[in-house]
Each structure stands twice: as C-alpha cells, then as structure tokens.
Scaffold this motif. Structure first.
Motif, mmCIF file in Angstrom:
data_model
loop_
_atom_site.group_PDB
_atom_site.id
_atom_site.type_symbol
_atom_site.label_atom_id
_atom_site.label_comp_id
_atom_site.label_asym_id
_atom_site.label_seq_id
_atom_site.Cartn_x
_atom_site.Cartn_y
_atom_site.Cartn_z
ATOM 1 N N HIS A 111 4.611 -45.235 31.506
ATOM 2 C CA HIS A 111 4.505 -45.028 30.058
ATOM 3 C C HIS A 111 3.166 -44.378 29.738
ATOM 4 O O HIS A 111 2.175 -44.592 30.443
ATOM 5 N N SER A 112 3.119 -43.592 28.664
ATOM 6 C CA SER A 112 1.830 -43.094 28.187
ATOM 7 C C SER A 112 1.407 -43.959 27.003
ATOM 8 O O SER A 112 2.249 -44.427 26.231
ATOM 9 N N VAL A 113 0.111 -44.188 26.888
ATOM 10 C CA VAL A 113 -0.407 -45.129 25.897
ATOM 11 C C VAL A 113 -1.319 -44.404 24.923
ATOM 12 O O VAL A 113 -2.172 -43.610 25.310
ATOM 13 N N VAL A 114 -1.125 -44.708 23.636
ATOM 14 C CA VAL A 114 -1.971 -44.210 22.557
ATOM 15 C C VAL A 114 -2.718 -45.419 22.007
ATOM 16 O O VAL A 114 -2.156 -46.489 21.843
ATOM 17 N N GLY A 115 -4.002 -45.235 21.705
ATOM 18 C CA GLY A 115 -4.781 -46.334 21.152
ATOM 19 C C GLY A 115 -5.603 -47.010 22.221
ATOM 20 O O GLY A 115 -5.861 -46.425 23.270
ATOM 21 N N PRO A 116 -6.053 -48.187 21.930
ATOM 22 C CA PRO A 116 -5.561 -49.111 20.917
ATOM 23 C C PRO A 116 -6.148 -48.856 19.532
ATOM 24 O O PRO A 116 -7.283 -48.430 19.388
ATOM 25 N N ALA A 117 -5.332 -49.157 18.533
ATOM 26 C CA ALA A 117 -5.779 -49.191 17.150
ATOM 27 C C ALA A 117 -6.184 -50.631 16.866
ATOM 28 O O ALA A 117 -5.453 -51.561 17.215
ATOM 29 N N ILE A 118 -7.339 -50.820 16.239
ATOM 30 C CA ILE A 118 -7.782 -52.189 15.966
ATOM 31 C C ILE A 118 -7.586 -52.600 14.514
ATOM 32 O O ILE A 118 -7.768 -53.764 14.173
ATOM 33 N N THR A 119 -7.187 -51.654 13.653
ATOM 34 C CA THR A 119 -6.881 -51.970 12.257
ATOM 35 C C THR A 119 -5.553 -51.321 11.889
ATOM 36 O O THR A 119 -5.086 -50.395 12.568
ATOM 37 N N ALA A 120 -4.971 -51.781 10.782
ATOM 38 C CA ALA A 120 -3.725 -51.189 10.300
ATOM 39 C C ALA A 120 -3.934 -49.720 9.945
ATOM 40 O O ALA A 120 -3.088 -48.872 10.241
ATOM 41 N N THR A 121 -5.053 -49.402 9.339
ATOM 42 C CA THR A 121 -5.344 -48.019 8.962
ATOM 43 C C THR A 121 -5.439 -47.124 10.190
ATOM 44 O O THR A 121 -4.871 -46.021 10.225
ATOM 45 N N GLU A 122 -6.131 -47.596 11.211
ATOM 46 C CA GLU A 122 -6.254 -46.816 12.440
ATOM 47 C C GLU A 122 -4.890 -46.622 13.096
ATOM 48 O O GLU A 122 -4.599 -45.550 13.645
ATOM 49 N N ALA A 123 -4.037 -47.634 13.036
ATOM 50 C CA ALA A 123 -2.688 -47.516 13.599
ATOM 51 C C ALA A 123 -1.915 -46.399 12.911
ATOM 52 O O ALA A 123 -1.254 -45.586 13.570
ATOM 53 N N MET A 124 -2.012 -46.343 11.589
ATOM 54 C CA MET A 124 -1.318 -45.299 10.829
ATOM 55 C C MET A 124 -1.865 -43.919 11.188
ATOM 56 O O MET A 124 -1.103 -42.975 11.369
ATOM 57 N N GLU A 125 -3.181 -43.801 11.297
ATOM 58 C CA GLU A 125 -3.800 -42.518 11.628
ATOM 59 C C GLU A 125 -3.373 -42.041 13.013
ATOM 60 O O GLU A 125 -3.034 -40.866 13.199
ATOM 61 N N LEU A 126 -3.373 -42.942 13.985
ATOM 62 C CA LEU A 126 -2.960 -42.568 15.344
ATOM 63 C C LEU A 126 -1.486 -42.181 15.391
ATOM 64 O O LEU A 126 -1.103 -41.235 16.073
ATOM 65 N N ALA A 127 -0.654 -42.917 14.652
ATOM 66 C CA ALA A 127 0.781 -42.623 14.640
ATOM 67 C C ALA A 127 1.066 -41.274 13.989
ATOM 68 O O ALA A 127 1.938 -40.528 14.449
ATOM 69 N N GLU A 128 0.328 -40.953 12.932
ATOM 70 C CA GLU A 128 0.528 -39.660 12.270
ATOM 71 C C GLU A 128 0.075 -38.507 13.158
ATOM 72 O O GLU A 128 0.696 -37.446 13.176
ATOM 73 N N ALA A 129 -1.003 -38.716 13.908
ATOM 74 C CA ALA A 129 -1.560 -37.655 14.756
ATOM 75 C C ALA A 129 -0.756 -37.433 16.039
ATOM 76 O O ALA A 129 -0.682 -36.316 16.532
ATOM 77 N N ASP A 130 -0.153 -38.502 16.572
ATOM 78 C CA ASP A 130 0.484 -38.426 17.890
ATOM 79 C C ASP A 130 1.674 -39.373 17.900
ATOM 80 O O ASP A 130 1.606 -40.451 18.478
#
Length: 133
Positions: free
Chosen positions: A25-44
């Motif tokens: 599997h390829s891994v994105v993150g980790p995001a440590i906040t909800a906002t960061e999770a949204m930003e990472l998901a939108e970007a990739d």
C-alpha cells in the motif's frame, strides 16, 4: 491502495505505515488534525482513510471522517474510543478496528474495507472489528 493516515500519535502512525507499506500500500500522511486530513485528501485523493477519533489540537476524527466522506474518501476508524462513534448521530465510515491492533489485524481490516469498496463480500473479518455497512 493509497491510504491516508489520520492519527496524531506519531509512533502509532509509523507502525501503521510500516505494516501497510510492507504489503504494497502507499501511505499519505499522517494528518494530525481534521483540517490537515482534509488538506491532504484534497491534494492527493486516497482510496481509504484510517482515522483515529481523538486528534491533535482539539479536533476529532468523527468530523474529519464526515469531511472526508464528502470528498468521496471512505473511512475506517482505528481507535480506542469506539463508544464515541455512536453518540453523535449516524455512524460515518466502513467500520472500526479497536486499538491496540496487531499487524495481522490491521492488514485484515484494510482488506475487509477494500472488499466492501469493491462490492465483494469480505472474508477474514477480524474478530474485534465492527462493521457499519
């Protein structure tokens, strides 16, 4: 699969990343906040997000999962706080694997999520995993 980690505990995120990458599997993150999770998901845009309930800076994974679902990113909760998933209305996500988890448990839970997303009947559901779908 491309998997977004939404986890504020660095060692747990590294453990998840190690297990996931060891099977391709390829891994994105980790995001440590909800906002960061949204930003990472939108970007990739990931295929799946593994989400903890308690996140950094006072944010929570339930809100993150709702936002991620709105972006079309399915979520699987990996948390010690399973009871909190049920107190804020309808459950968001595929299911929940409680912490502490084992390598085989985490990989099996991700495979269950993959099967559900592919419209297949999941096999080898970890005994501790709760499905919401």
């Amino acid at each position: 699969m491309k998997i977004l980690l939404v986890e504020d505990e660095v060692l747990i995120a590294l453990e998840q990343q190690l297990y996931l990458e060891s099977v391709g599997h390829s891994v994105v993150g980790p995001a440590i906040t909800a906002t960061e999770a949204m930003e990472l998901a939108e970007a990739d845009k990931p295929d799946l997000a593994l989400v903890d309930v308690h996140l950094g800076m006072g944010t929570n994974g339930i809100d993150a999962a709702r936002g991620l679902n709105a972006l079309g990113v399915p979520c699987l909760f990996i948390t010690s706080f399973r009871d909190e998933l049920k107190k804020d209305g309808p459950l968001t996500g595929i299911g929940c694997l409680p912490k502490p988890f084992t390598e085989s448990g985490l990989l099996a839970a991700v495979d269950v999520a993959r099967a559900i997303l592919a419209g297949e009947t999941p096999r080898n559901v970890p005994q501790t995993m709760e499905l919401f779908v």
